[in-house]
Design an enzyme around this catalytic site. Structure first.
Site, PDB file in Angstrom:
ATOM      1  CB  CYS A  76      -0.901  -0.021   1.239  1.00 18.65           C
ATOM      2  SG  CYS A  76      -1.670   1.548   1.608  1.00 18.65           S
ATOM      3  CB  CYS A 109      -5.041   6.370  -2.798  1.00 14.40           C
ATOM      4  SG  CYS A 109      -3.736   5.204  -3.020  1.00 14.40           S
ATOM      5  CB  THR A 150      -3.555   4.579   5.372  1.00 16.09           C
ATOM      6  OG1 THR A 150      -4.424   3.489   5.660  1.00 16.09           O
ATOM      7  CG2 THR A 150      -2.496   4.128   4.391  1.00 16.09           C
ATOM      8  CD  GLU A 187      -2.531   0.950   7.856  1.00 16.87           C
ATOM      9  OE1 GLU A 187      -1.701   0.116   8.268  1.00 16.87           O
ATOM     10  OE2 GLU A 187      -2.744   1.140   6.640  1.00 16.87           O
ATOM     11  CG  HIS A 218     -10.012   4.660  -0.273  1.00 16.08           C
ATOM     12  ND1 HIS A 218      -8.875   5.275  -0.726  1.00 16.08           N
ATOM     13  CD2 HIS A 218      -9.584   3.696   0.562  1.00 16.08           C
ATOM     14  CE1 HIS A 218      -7.814   4.708  -0.181  1.00 16.08           C
ATOM     15  NE2 HIS A 218      -8.211   3.736   0.613  1.00 16.08           N
ATOM     16  CE1 TYR A 222      -8.810   0.279  -0.617  1.00 16.64           C
ATOM     17  CE2 TYR A 222      -8.795  -2.008   0.073  1.00 16.64           C
ATOM     18  CZ  TYR A 222      -8.600  -0.686   0.354  1.00 16.64           C
ATOM     19  OH  TYR A 222      -8.184  -0.316   1.606  1.00 16.64           O
ATOM     20  CB  CYS A 256      -3.891  -0.235  -4.875  1.00 21.99           C
ATOM     21  SG  CYS A 256      -5.133  -0.706  -3.652  1.00 21.99           S
ATOM     22  CD  GLU A 288      -5.524  -1.995   3.224  1.00 20.46           C
ATOM     23  OE1 GLU A 288      -5.997  -0.864   3.245  1.00 20.46           O
ATOM     24  OE2 GLU A 288      -5.528  -2.712   2.195  1.00 20.46           O
TER      25      GLU A 288
HETATM   26 FE1  SF4 Z   1      -3.395   1.769   0.081  1.00 15.90          FE
HETATM   27 FE2  SF4 Z   1      -4.833   0.918  -1.998  1.00 15.90          FE
HETATM   28 FE3  SF4 Z   1      -5.947   2.518  -0.135  1.00 15.90          FE
HETATM   29 FE4  SF4 Z   1      -4.100   3.434  -1.860  1.00 15.90          FE
HETATM   30  S1  SF4 Z   1      -6.157   2.673  -2.372  1.00 15.90           S
HETATM   31  S2  SF4 Z   1      -4.207   3.842   0.311  1.00 15.90           S
HETATM   32  S3  SF4 Z   1      -2.741   1.680  -2.044  1.00 15.90           S
HETATM   33  S4  SF4 Z   1      -5.171   0.415   0.147  1.00 15.90           S
HETATM   34 FE    FE Z   2      -6.333   0.924   2.290  1.00 13.71          FE
END
Ligand code: SF4
Ligand code: FE
Length: 509
Positions: free
Chosen positions: A98, A102, A189, A256, A291, A295, A298, A442
């Site tokens: 991660c 983002c 995060t 985190e 967000h 996912y 990422c 996560e």
């Molecule tokens: Fe982390 Fe993915 Fe969230 Fe970006 S979108 S902060 S890489 S978990």
């Molecule tokens: Fe995340």
């Protein structure tokens, strides 16, 4: 735009209060525990300077017309939304973990959209203030952490009914020049290596919870703000040597922390919501949508790494042509690309909001994330299956350094000719790190748990319309039925029936 080194150096200028393993940390940048998270976030800066990735990693600011890092950009087209998720997949591929930035990006976009709508209703000037703040973020290339989730205490009680008032971050006092806030945000995060904190409410608030309907931004080292960094699976392994860490440079997951606010002053120019509880749903859902759609970018980037690693280890063990290995790898690829298709669909089905910013398709974003909460476990299960039991029985790097046993261990963990046993151990450690570590929960809980996605999916599914469709296809259409089958309209038909039954106490239909 900063590069990776400049980003790391810029963190030195922040004098924040951080605790970890019972110690107060003096310097985040040089603390070994934080190194992987800092290196991963640095990649979001570094790649922006690579000509090959310029289109994906940078954008033109709609405020200044300058080229900026895409992580500070407000999406202004479908193309922006698509490039954002391409950027996520790329960074997942480059780091295998991660990259944290983002959350702040999604926070910037969500507050941009919502502050505009609040102003339209109440004549406030939150949006103007936010644009000024955004300008600073873009000009300084800051990484704000997105601080949404509160501690929440007893979940059966509303924020204002909590036994511990700080379970939710709230306004304690309103002053002429700003507000005083107290409370806690948890699981945040990238918190200890961000420049700023962008606060948003964690849930829908009602009138009694108006003091909890709160959004603002502060420098990360503001007086009264402190951080308690979380433990992660096998985190102290990074102190034991490079090999045992699995992904030694970039780590396991985002890094985190709990952020504690104790009587912190926020000037009005940094406040973007203060009591407008009727806009909390919009802010939370807009953020969550952005967000959740990420996912499929990422985590699919991470899947690319783990699929590549699984294929490599199958080759090293000489089993790459076995039909069950090919089958498992194919399943992994199909699942990853399914999630990628979902996230692309979220972007291509995006829309323009009244603020001018573009939002993703909310139903599809929740479907994307729900798929991720299941499929990540499935493709990581297959990675473990292909890697074999070795991923949980490997010796430590310290044993490999011992000349008395080193050769024996290399013999024991050797594979096909042409593959070094050390590389085999390295790859197995990476697969262990990615498939056993904190990355799994996560994928489950980051951006909200599966139950939260299901609520949104149920709410936005348009079930009424679907029932209408089914009724039409089934011929359950009364007008049509009476006209076509009986040959008269419904009222005439029932009046005739009534006439026939006159005098009898019958309930008709
Ligand atoms: Fe982390 Fe993915 Fe969230 Fe970006 S979108 S902060 S890489 S978990
Ligand atoms: Fe995340």
């Amino acid at each position: 735009m900063m590069n990776g080194k400049e980003y790391i150096e810029s963190l030195r200028g922040l004098n924040r209060e951080v605790y970890f393993l019972g110690r107060k940390i003096k310097n985040v940048v040089d603390e070994p525990m934080f190194q992987p998270h800092i290196h991963t976030a640095a990649m979001t800066y570094e790649l922006a300077h690579e000509p090959e990735y310029q289109e994906i990693m940078t954008a033109v600011s709609h405020v200044t017309g300058e080229r900026i890092n895409r992580f500070t950009h407000i999406h202004h087209s479908i193309d922006d939304l698509v490039k954002k998720v391409r950027m996520m997949r790329l960074l997942g591929q480059k780091t295998g973990t991660c990259f944290q930035r983002c959350v702040g990006l999604d926070g910037l976009n969500a507050v941009y959209v919502t502050s505009y709508d609040i102003d339209q209703k109440y004549g406030t000037d939150y949006h103007e203030r936010f644009r000024d703040y955004l300008l600073q973020v873009q000009e300084n290339d800051w990484m704000p952490s997105g601080a949404m989730t509160d501690a929440r205490g007893d979940r059966s009680r509303r924020p204002s009914m909590q036994q511990h008032p700080d379970a939710y971050l709230h306004i304690k006092e309103r002053l002429d020049d700003g507000i005083i806030v107290s409370g806690m945000k948890a699981h945040i995060t990238g918190a200890v290596n961000s420049h700023e904190i962008l606060v948003m409410p964690t849930r829908t608030m009602s009138e009694e919870d108006a003091d909890f309907a709160l959004s603002f931004a502060l420098p990360a080292d503001t007086e009264g703000v402190s951080y308690i960094f979380s433990r992660q699976t096998n985190d102290t392994r990074r102190l034991d040597g490079v090999l045992d860490g699995g992904n030694p440079k970039y780590g396991i997951v985002g890094g985190e922390a709990v952020i504690v606010f104790k009587d912190v002053f926020v000037p009005w120019e940094r406040v973007f919501m203060a009591g407008e509880y009727d806009f909390t749903t919009e802010l939370v859902e807009t953020f969550a949508g952005y967000h959740r759609s990420n996912y499929g970018g990422c985590k699919v980037g991470l899947a690319d790494v783990v699929i590549g690693g699984s294929n490599w280890i199958a080759e090293a063990h000489g089993v790459e042509r076995s039909s069950h290995i090919v089958d498992k790898l194919t399943d992994m690829i199909a699942m990853a690309e399914t999630c990628w298709s979902c996230t692309l669909a979220c972007s291509y089905e995006g829309h323009k909001t009244p603020s001018g910013a573009y939002n993703i398709h909310p139903l599809l974003a929740n479907v994307t994330k729900l798929n991720i909460t299941r499929m990540v476990y499935e493709w990581m299960r297959l990675a473990q299956d292909i890697a074999g039991g070795k991923i949980i029985t490997l010796p430590s790097e310290k044993d490999l350094e011992n000349p008395e046993i080193r050769e024996t261990l290399f013999e024991c963990f050797a594979g096909k000719q042409g593959f070094s046993p050390l590389d085999i151990i390295r790859m197995l450690r990476l697969i262990e790190n990615m498939s056993v570590g904190a990355g799994l929960p996560e994928a489950m809980h980051g951006a909200g748990s599966p139950a939260a996605q299901k609520i949104m999916i149920a709410r936005r599914s348009g079930i009424e319309k679907k029932m209408e469709l089914a009724k039409t296809v089934a011929g359950i259409n009364r007008d049509d039925y009476f006209e076509r089958i009986i040959g008269k309209d419904e009222t005439t038909h029932w009046n005739e029936v009534k006439k026939k039954l006159r005098g009898r106490e019958t309930e008709i239909y």
